[in-house]
Design a protein around this motif. Structure first.
Motif, PDB file in Angstrom:
ATOM      1  N   LEU B  24       7.356  -1.268 -39.943  1.00  0.00           N
ATOM      2  CA  LEU B  24       8.706  -1.424 -39.840  1.00  0.00           C
ATOM      3  C   LEU B  24       9.163  -2.353 -41.289  1.00  0.00           C
ATOM      4  O   LEU B  24       9.705  -1.910 -42.177  1.00  0.00           O
ATOM      5  N   GLY B  27       7.659  -1.044 -44.504  1.00  0.00           N
ATOM      6  CA  GLY B  27       8.220   0.266 -44.860  1.00  0.00           C
ATOM      7  C   GLY B  27       9.642  -0.191 -45.725  1.00  0.00           C
ATOM      8  O   GLY B  27       9.745   0.186 -46.793  1.00  0.00           O
ATOM      9  N   LEU B  28      10.099  -1.133 -44.875  1.00  0.00           N
ATOM     10  CA  LEU B  28      11.570  -1.583 -45.597  1.00  0.00           C
ATOM     11  C   LEU B  28      11.237  -2.368 -46.831  1.00  0.00           C
ATOM     12  O   LEU B  28      11.853  -2.044 -47.745  1.00  0.00           O
ATOM     13  N   LEU B  31      10.784   0.134 -49.299  1.00  0.00           N
ATOM     14  CA  LEU B  31      11.958   0.983 -50.019  1.00  0.00           C
ATOM     15  C   LEU B  31      12.853   0.024 -50.725  1.00  0.00           C
ATOM     16  O   LEU B  31      13.525   0.585 -51.778  1.00  0.00           O
ATOM     17  N   VAL B  44      18.587  -1.644 -47.125  1.00  0.00           N
ATOM     18  CA  VAL B  44      17.530  -2.274 -46.666  1.00  0.00           C
ATOM     19  C   VAL B  44      17.875  -3.742 -46.080  1.00  0.00           C
ATOM     20  O   VAL B  44      17.436  -3.981 -44.915  1.00  0.00           O
ATOM     21  N   ALA B 112      13.068  -8.089 -45.517  1.00  0.00           N
ATOM     22  CA  ALA B 112      12.034  -7.273 -44.785  1.00  0.00           C
ATOM     23  C   ALA B 112      10.957  -8.069 -44.305  1.00  0.00           C
ATOM     24  O   ALA B 112      10.253  -7.967 -43.378  1.00  0.00           O
ATOM     25  N   ILE B 221      10.546   4.393 -35.779  1.00  0.00           N
ATOM     26  CA  ILE B 221      10.826   3.481 -37.059  1.00  0.00           C
ATOM     27  C   ILE B 221      10.708   4.482 -38.074  1.00  0.00           C
ATOM     28  O   ILE B 221      11.328   4.193 -39.262  1.00  0.00           O
ATOM     29  N   LEU B 225      13.370   4.547 -41.304  1.00  0.00           N
ATOM     30  CA  LEU B 225      13.203   4.256 -42.732  1.00  0.00           C
ATOM     31  C   LEU B 225      13.629   5.675 -43.438  1.00  0.00           C
ATOM     32  O   LEU B 225      14.233   5.219 -44.490  1.00  0.00           O
ATOM     33  N   VAL B 228      17.452   5.267 -43.983  1.00  0.00           N
ATOM     34  CA  VAL B 228      17.716   4.199 -44.899  1.00  0.00           C
ATOM     35  C   VAL B 228      17.675   4.948 -46.330  1.00  0.00           C
ATOM     36  O   VAL B 228      18.719   4.854 -47.224  1.00  0.00           O
TER      37      VAL B 228
END
Ligand SMILES: Nc1ncnc2c1ncn2[C@@H]1O[C@H](COP(=O)(O)OP(=O)(O)OP(=O)(O)O)[C@@H](O)[C@H]1O
Ligand SMILES: [Mg+2]
Lengths: 286, 236
Positions: B24, B27-28, B31, B44, B112, B221, B225, B228
């Protein structure tokens, strides 16, 4: 027969810098016994425990387990510590892992237990010590009393034959101390030999099977609590006072309230009962 | 460090597998770096904050406290780029968004990473890094040592103040520092005795009680993602 399991013969030790901590100390610990080591601050109690678990090597004399002197090689010390556990006075000196569960698992894993077996040991120990609810908590964020229990659990989980405890009740409130003693009682009942240091004469008198009194770097007297702790002179030399319960019992004996063959009071309740007996006797006389 | 770890230990996500939290948070983070700052980074940032506050139940005050320091740092950096000292004094640069964009990105990336730091205690992270055992043990020992050091420091500071020592003066700070090191070393020596009594051999192996990742949570999750990323594309 109460065979000796752990013994110190003529131990001498001086810390670097010249402080002589032990000088010719003799001590015999009988199997399955609860032995209290009493002495004033700086007497060398902690130093003695560190000798009994092989951390410190004496400059003279020897430590024996089941009659065999410690050889102080790496493997010999390891084998020794498998059988002789140590709980330090400050729990912070012992706890290091991220959670209580992980911390207590450290000893069992070092014994070479398989993970599943170690896990079972940890769970059992935490349950026995009533700290299962703390399993996932980080040790450094616990209260002092909780930390003390976790530190004890870390040693208990290794199931040693002899457990050395440095001031196990120091800093605990009455309830905490009672809880800890109940745990130690269960260990003793299961056959673990317990050696603990303390300043608390009442605890030593009421709970220990034997007492050893420090006097100038050695054990001045060792024996039954009611014998050793009844000697006012050696108590004074150790900066200790007579336990109140024992003093009451001796006074009652001197006053004839207690017969010479009657057993002395050992607990608060014994002492209270004795006191009431004395008062009612007095009332009858009046 | 103390504050972050307290929160991580107390949080609702403490017992979740590291793999899920890492997926998570990282990943954020990815992004935040890939998506255009507007609206991507903003989304994000919102998702990371929401996950920490609503998901892991980090107390809002604690989250703000942890976020404030890096955020202030980023903001001052951006401010320096946005204003310029011209002939008429202080003025906005012609293209202020040039500076705002990277700032947004940095804020989102911070949020994040904070999500991971606020839900995963440092020792767990250290373990997961798969360092050589000696290094990992060293890192963990240092971590424990640091807590001990902080405790000692606090106790000594309190003692100094209780004796009306000039708290805050350079002299008393110096005295404190001089007294701290020998105590910390003494403490480390005793820790060594304590660990040796439990047959410490050089590696601090323990049984971690970590559950396996759950496919359902992993899927959730992934969906978050994707949402988003999709949301950012749609808003644009
Ligand atoms: N690491 C050390 N270095 C030098 N001297 C030490 C060290 N540890 C203890 N001593 C000294 O050795 C003597 C015995 O100390 P020890 O800690 O064994 O006493 P103790 O009976 O456990 O005292 P307390 O009841 O205060 O715990 C003391 O004079 C002490 O100052
Ligand atoms: Mg001591």
């Amino acid at each position: 027969m109460a065979a000796v399991i752990l013994e110190a013969r003529g131990l001498a030790y001086a810390y670097p810098g010249g402080v002589a901590a032990l000088s010719g100390l003799d001590l015999a610990v009988k199997r399955g016994q609860r032995l209290a080591i009493l002495g004033p601050t700086g007497a060398g109690k902690t130093t003695l425990l560190l000798h009994l678990n092989g951390t410190l090597k004496p400059s003279a004399g020897s430590v024996l387990l089941d009659g065999d002197a410690c050889a102080y090689s790496r493997s010999a010390v390891r084998a020794w510590r498998r059988r002789v556990g140590l709980v330090l006075q400050e729990p912070d000196d012992q706890l290091f892992a991220a959670t209580v569960f992980e911390d207590v698992s450290f000893g069992p894993l070092n014994l070479g237990l398989a993970p599943a077996e170690a896990r079972a040991r940890v769970e059992r120990t935490l349950a026995d010590l009533h700290i299962a609810a703390l399993a996932e908590r980080p040790p450094h964020l616990l209260s002092f009393g909780q930390k003390k229990r976790v530190a004890l659990a870390g040693a208990v989980a290794m199931e040693p034959d002899v457990l050395l405890l440095d001031e196990p009740t120091a800093g605990l409130d009455h309830h905490g101390a009672r809880h800890l003693l109940a745990v130690l009682d269960r260990l003793a009942a299961a056959g673990t030999t317990l050696v603990f240091t303390t300043h608390d004469v009442d605890l030593a008198y009421g709970w220990a099977d034997e007492v050893a009194l420090f006097d100038g770097g050695r054990v001045g007297s060792q024996g039954k609590p009611e014998t050793v702790l009844a000697d006012a002179r050696s108590l004074a030399r150790a900066h200790l006072r007579m336990p109140l319960v024992l003093a009451l019992g001796l006074a009652a004996r001197a006053a004839g309230v207690l017969g010479a063959d009657d057993s002395l009071p050992h607990s608060h309740d014994d002492a209270l009962a004795l006191f009431e007996r004395g008062v009612s006797k007095l009332n009858r006389v009046v | 460090m103390t504050a972050l770890d307290r929160i991580a230990h107390a949080g609702r996500w403490r017992r979740l597998p590291l793999a899920e939290k890492a997926l998570l948070a990282l990943g954020l983070l990815a992004l935040a770096l890939i998506l255009p700052p507007w609206p991507g980074a903003v989304l994000v940032l919102a998702a990371a904050a929401l996950a920490a506050l609503a998901g892991a139940r980090v107390p809002p005050g604690a989250w703000l406290g942890a976020f404030a320091a890096p955020a202030a740092f980023i903001a001052t950096g951006a401010l320096a780029l946005v204003v310029t000292w011209g002939e008429d004094g202080l003025a906005l640069v012609a293209e202020p968004l040039v500076a705002v964009r990277p700032a947004l990105r940095a804020l989102a990336a911070t949020a994040a990473l904070l999500l991971l730091a606020l839900t995963t205690p440092a020792p767990v992270l250290v373990k997961a890094l798969r360092l050589p055992p000696e290094l990992a043990d060293l890192a963990l020992a240092l971590y424990r040592f640091l807590f001990g050091l902080l405790d000692t420091l606090r106790a000594m500071q309190a003692a100094q103040q209780a004796r009306l020592g000039g708290a805050g003066s350079i002299r008393s700070a110096g005295l404190l520092a001089a007294a701290l090191l020998p105590r910390a070393l003494e403490r480390a020596r005793r820790l060594e005795i304590g660990l040796a009594a439990r047959l410490h051999t050089g590696t601090l192996d323990t049984l971690a009680a970590e559950p396996a990742p759950s496919p359902r949570r992993l899927a959730a999750i992934a969906i978050l993602l994707a949402a988003v990323a999709g949301g950012a594309a749609w808003l644009q």
